[in-house]
Design an enzyme around this catalytic site. Structure first.
Site, PDB file in Angstrom:
ATOM      1  N   LYS A 185       1.132  -1.714   0.113  1.00 56.42           N
ATOM      2  CA  LYS A 185      -0.288  -0.304  -0.258  1.00 56.42           C
ATOM      3  C   LYS A 185       0.539   1.196  -0.010  1.00 56.42           C
ATOM      4  O   LYS A 185       0.545   2.078   1.100  1.00 56.42           O
ATOM      5  CB  LYS A 185      -0.677   0.014   1.013  1.00 56.42           C
ATOM      6  CG  LYS A 185      -1.435  -1.260   0.997  1.00 56.42           C
ATOM      7  CD  LYS A 185      -3.041  -1.377   1.983  1.00 56.42           C
ATOM      8  CE  LYS A 185      -3.776  -2.476   2.139  1.00 56.42           C
ATOM      9  NZ  LYS A 185      -2.784  -3.126   2.319  1.00 56.42           N
ATOM     10  N   ARG A 186       1.832   1.481  -1.010  1.00 51.91           N
ATOM     11  CA  ARG A 186       2.579   2.695  -0.728  1.00 51.91           C
ATOM     12  C   ARG A 186       2.315   3.268  -1.810  1.00 51.91           C
ATOM     13  O   ARG A 186       1.234   3.776  -2.771  1.00 51.91           O
ATOM     14  CB  ARG A 186       4.044   2.039  -1.470  1.00 51.91           C
ATOM     15  CG  ARG A 186       4.806   0.687  -0.959  1.00 51.91           C
ATOM     16  CD  ARG A 186       5.176   2.101   0.388  1.00 51.91           C
ATOM     17  NE  ARG A 186       6.332   0.995   1.303  1.00 51.91           N
ATOM     18  CZ  ARG A 186       6.291   0.281   2.253  1.00 51.91           C
ATOM     19  NH1 ARG A 186       5.467   0.589   2.820  1.00 51.91           N
ATOM     20  NH2 ARG A 186       7.579  -0.563   2.305  1.00 51.91           N
TER      21      ARG A 186
END
Ligand SMILES: O=c1ccn([C@@H]2O[C@H](COP(=O)(O)O)[C@@H](O)[C@H]2O)c(=O)[nH]1
Length: 278
Positions: A96-97
């Site tokens: 989830k960057r």
């Protein structure tokens, strides 16, 4: 080079529509009789690879559970990724960057450049600095046959306040994300490489997924309360693009390899039945 969308399409045709997460929660390590340390983490991950790597289409290590052990945990993540790739599963790293574009370039290098030790087939990304800020990830993914799954409507109840907020043009934040990802997939055949994360828990929210033409990762099944039967209400006519995702529901069957395989078979059967009428 074959695109991620094409590789995913083939993997699902061969192995079935299922993603299983590797989420070594402390409680799962204890339940498996393993210590809550790097040795336990390594044993847990190896067992999942042995049980599922040669039969499940997509395996999704959750980076947080490896990172909590520092550099040695990340080392286990690297070897797990290598083992999964060798076993034939597609690896979707759940990290989830998201950040400003120049930093997203570094994240793209970390996960989507084939020369990186953490190179995977696809990653999850957060669009809350703007979908456009993720462009370096999209570009590197496209260059090397990788994929990116962008959060749209997450499975947790807290997500709705942000994701369903309505902007000046009358669209929700989530619909804006959906529409921008749909643009990236235009013309892709048989399936685009840019996916969305849409939780199986959210019910019918009225969002229009019909133009996405990319994979729709559906977490929230099992431990978070959603069932395969709930997928129809969430996805409607987009059901054929859904990639159902389970972590604890399958992992809690371990550490016995045969039991893990049986749990994966069971949820795959549920998903096939739920997606069949589509
Ligand atoms: O909306 C989202 C996005 C990601 N996740 C991740 O999926 C797994 C779910 O684990 P379960 O044990 O099946 O509940 C976990 O890694 C989450 O971080 C999500 O749940 N919802």
């Amino acid at each position: 080079m074959e695109s991620f969308g094409a590789r995913l399409h083939r993997a699902v045709a061969e192995r079935g529509p299922l993603c299983v997460g590797i989420d070594p929660h402390p409680g799962l390590l204890a339940g498996w009789g393993l210590s809550d340390d790097v040795e336990g983490l390594e044993r847990f991950s190896r067992t999942v690879v042995e049980a599922l790597g040669d039969r499940v289409a997509v395996i999704k290590p959750q980076s947080a559970f490896f990172e909590r052990f520092g550099s040695r945990g990340v080392g286990v993540l690297e070897s797990t990724i290598r083992q999964l790739r060798d076993s034939g599963a597609l690896v979707l790293l759940d990290v989830k960057r998201g950040d400003i574009g120049s930093t997203v370039s570094a994240y793209a290098s970390a996960y989507l450049d084939p020369s990186s030790p953490l190179y995977v087939d696809a990653v999850t990304a957060s669009p809350y600095l703007g979908v456009g800020s993720l462009a370096p990830m999209f570009e590197l993914a496209a260059a090397h046959g990788g994929g990116v799954f962008v959060l749209a409507l997450t499975s947790n109840p807290e997500g709705a306040a942000v994701q369903r907020a309505v902007g000046a043009d009358g669209r929700t934040v989530a619909q804006t994300v959906i529409d921008e990802i749909s643009q990236l997939n235009r013309g892709a055949d048989p399936l685009g490489s840019f996916g969305l994360v849409v939780g199986a828990t959210i019910g019918d929210t009225g969002h229009d997924l019909s133009a996405v033409h990319g994979p729709l990762l559906a977490p929230g099944l099992g431990a978070q309360g959603a069932t395969a039967a709930d997928l129809r209400a969430v996805f409607g006519s987009s059901l054929p693009s859904v990639l159902p995702s389970y972590s604890r529901e399958v992992l809690s069957a371990g550490p016995d390899v045969a039991a893990l395989r049986a749990a994966a078979e069971r949820v795959l059967g549920d998903c096939r039945a739920a997606l069949a009428g589509s």
